[in-house]
Design an enzyme around this catalytic site. Structure first.
Site, PDB file in Angstrom:
ATOM      1  N   GLU A 145       0.793  -1.240   0.000  1.00  0.00           N
ATOM      2  CA  GLU A 145       0.000   0.000   0.000  1.00  0.00           C
ATOM      3  C   GLU A 145       0.825   1.290   0.000  1.00  0.00           C
ATOM      4  O   GLU A 145       0.637   2.173   0.832  1.00  0.00           O
ATOM      5  CB  GLU A 145      -0.959  -0.003   1.206  1.00  0.00           C
ATOM      6  CG  GLU A 145      -1.874  -1.216   1.229  1.00  0.00           C
ATOM      7  CD  GLU A 145      -2.816  -1.254   2.435  1.00  0.00           C
ATOM      8  OE1 GLU A 145      -2.724  -0.371   3.307  1.00  0.00           O
ATOM      9  OE2 GLU A 145      -3.645  -2.179   2.489  1.00  0.00           O
ATOM     10  N   GLU A 252      -5.619 -11.307  -1.160  1.00  0.00           N
ATOM     11  CA  GLU A 252      -6.474 -11.141   0.026  1.00  0.00           C
ATOM     12  C   GLU A 252      -7.958 -11.169  -0.349  1.00  0.00           C
ATOM     13  O   GLU A 252      -8.766 -10.389   0.177  1.00  0.00           O
ATOM     14  CB  GLU A 252      -6.148  -9.812   0.742  1.00  0.00           C
ATOM     15  CG  GLU A 252      -4.678  -9.655   1.077  1.00  0.00           C
ATOM     16  CD  GLU A 252      -4.329  -8.378   1.830  1.00  0.00           C
ATOM     17  OE1 GLU A 252      -5.244  -7.693   2.345  1.00  0.00           O
ATOM     18  OE2 GLU A 252      -3.137  -8.055   1.911  1.00  0.00           O
TER      19      GLU A 252
HETATM   20  C1  XIL Z   1      -6.091  -6.991   8.411  1.00  0.00           C
HETATM   21  C2  XIL Z   1      -6.284  -8.207   9.310  1.00  0.00           C
HETATM   22  O1  XIL Z   1      -7.062  -9.173   8.636  1.00  0.00           O
HETATM   23  C3  XIL Z   1      -6.975  -7.791  10.591  1.00  0.00           C
HETATM   24  O2  XIL Z   1      -7.017  -8.884  11.499  1.00  0.00           O
HETATM   25  C4  XIL Z   1      -6.231  -6.616  11.235  1.00  0.00           C
HETATM   26  O3  XIL Z   1      -6.981  -6.149  12.335  1.00  0.00           O
HETATM   27  C5  XIL Z   1      -6.041  -5.496  10.237  1.00  0.00           C
HETATM   28  O4  XIL Z   1      -5.386  -5.988   9.078  1.00  0.00           O
HETATM   29  N1  XIL Z   1      -4.998  -5.144   3.799  1.00  0.00           N
HETATM   30  C6  XIL Z   1      -3.905  -5.857   4.234  1.00  0.00           C
HETATM   31  C7  XIL Z   1      -4.057  -6.770   5.395  1.00  0.00           C
HETATM   32  O5  XIL Z   1      -2.850  -5.853   3.581  1.00  0.00           O
HETATM   33  O6  XIL Z   1      -2.863  -6.869   6.139  1.00  0.00           O
HETATM   34  C8  XIL Z   1      -5.193  -6.359   6.286  1.00  0.00           C
HETATM   35  O7  XIL Z   1      -5.364  -7.369   7.274  1.00  0.00           O
HETATM   36  C9  XIL Z   1      -6.458  -6.171   5.474  1.00  0.00           C
HETATM   37  C10 XIL Z   1      -6.263  -5.072   4.458  1.00  0.00           C
END
Ligand code: XIL
Length: 354
Positions: A145, A252
């Site tokens: 990001e 994701e």
């Molecule tokens: C999220 C996790 O799933 C949660 O448990 C935590 O509270 C916050 O982060 N983008 C990403 C991930 O790259 O690392 C994030 O994961 C979700 C959004």
């Protein structure tokens, strides 16, 4: 579709990863997190049946691995990787550099020094961690990001503020220094939806490739909605990465029914997972996996990872982004299993099997 027709088309012996020619991953809790994979037998069972890659949902982020300048804590990550290894499951590691406030360790946020001191400190962070895991993880999200959907492009993170845009190339060079084999990814959200933001990522790739800075792939987080972005937009974004000879990885994936960022979030469109909306979600998962297979040639498929096992574990549950109840994943509960495949699961299985 009725439950019985689902069973007849998919079958209880279905294994997602056996249907695929590329890694099928899932994000899991581990370490001291609640509902750790290592504590719940039913989770281990479902992971072994369907997935052949893991991402730690949290415990391999910056502040977990590097809580003080001279302290690295690897025990929880090592335990997860040992479990994966013992079960023939590979690891995608996430993430070496991420701006998110709660993930930049406090010592790092308050680190004083010149841009040169910052470079040395970050190089050491990246190189030490990648060297520790060398040979035991297939790939890393090196930077997560870094860009925004603005004309300027660079997110005003602490890294950008302290080092300018060079922190990106430094990170990829240090990661390659730490592990000469691992695939190095740049990872971001909404780059399948926002061409301006994707353009910044592609400019970075073009620049890296022109100057021999190592990069192997682009991770598309793909926290998508039922109807947005379009499959055309998603395919076009994948194609831009393919055109540059880089791997495409969906890192994701989850599919919410309601836009969680809607300011008017209380007016949810879907307040329960009815059979009709579950069918829309099935179709959406199917379309995404199909688009991936249709657009990304075999050799550039880094894989598809789902961001959690079952709906109750999703980061999009009430309290994280807002208070909308959601059902974004492939399985439903109960919390300790057995986990029940949803129509969304069948959409993925069908697309993989074709
Ligand atoms: C999220 C996790 O799933 C949660 O448990 C935590 O509270 C916050 O982060 N983008 C990403 C991930 O790259 O690392 C994030 O994961 C979700 C959004």
């Amino acid at each position: 579709m009725s439950a019985s027709s689902h069973e007849s088309s998919i079958g209880i012996d279905t294994s997602l990863h056996n249907l695929a020619t590329f890694p099928i991953g899932v994000a899991v809790s581990a370490g001291n997190e609640s509902r750790s994979l290592l504590d719940i037998q039913a989770k281990q069972d479902v992971v072994k049946q369907h997935f052949n890659q893991l991402t730690a949902g949290n415990i391999m982020k910056m502040s977990y691995l590097h809580p003080a300048e001279n302290t690295y804590t690897y025990d929880n990550a090592d335990a997860l990787i040992n479990w994966a290894d013992a079960n023939g499951i590979s690891m995608h590691a996430h993430a070496l550099i991420w701006h998110s406030n709660y993930q930049v360790p406090n010592w790092m946020s308050s680190f004083n020094g010149t841009s040169e001191n910052w470079k040395d400190m970050m190089d050491s962070h990246v190189k030490t961690i990648t060297a520790h895991f060398a040979g035991r993880v297939d790939s890393w999200d090196v930077v997560n990001e870094a860009f925004e959907n603005t004309a300027e492009g660079y997110r005003n993170s602490i890294f950008f503020t302290k080092m300018g845009s060079s922190y990106l190339e430094n990170a990829f060079l240090a990661a390659r220094d730490g592990d000469s084999e691992v695939d190095l990814y740049y990872n971001d959200y909404s780059i399948e939806a926002e061409p301006v933001k994707l353009g910044h990522v592609l400019n970075m790739v073009d620049d890296f490739q022109a100057r021999d800075i190592p990069i192997d792939g682009i991770g598309f987080q793909m926290h998508v909605f039922l109807n947005y972005p379009s499959i055309t937009a998603i395919s076009a974004a994948f194609q831009e990465v393919v055109n540059r000879g880089l791997k495409v990885k969906i890192t994701e994936l989850d599919v919410v029914l309601n836009n969680p960022y809607n300011a008017n979030a209380n007016a949810t469109e879907y307040s329960s997972l009815t059979p009709a909306v579950a069918e829309l979600q099935r179709q959406r998962y199917y379309d995404i996996v199909k688009a991936y297979k249709n657009t990304v040639p075999e050799g550039l498929r880094g894989g598809v990872t789902i961001w959690g096992i079952w709906d109750g574990d999703s980061w999009l549950n009430p309290g994280t982004i807002n208070d909308i109840q959601e059902w974004p994943l492939l399985f439903t509960g109960p919390a300790n299993g057995p986990y029940i495949p949803k129509p969304a699961f069948e959409g993925v299985a069908e697309a993989l099997g074709e």
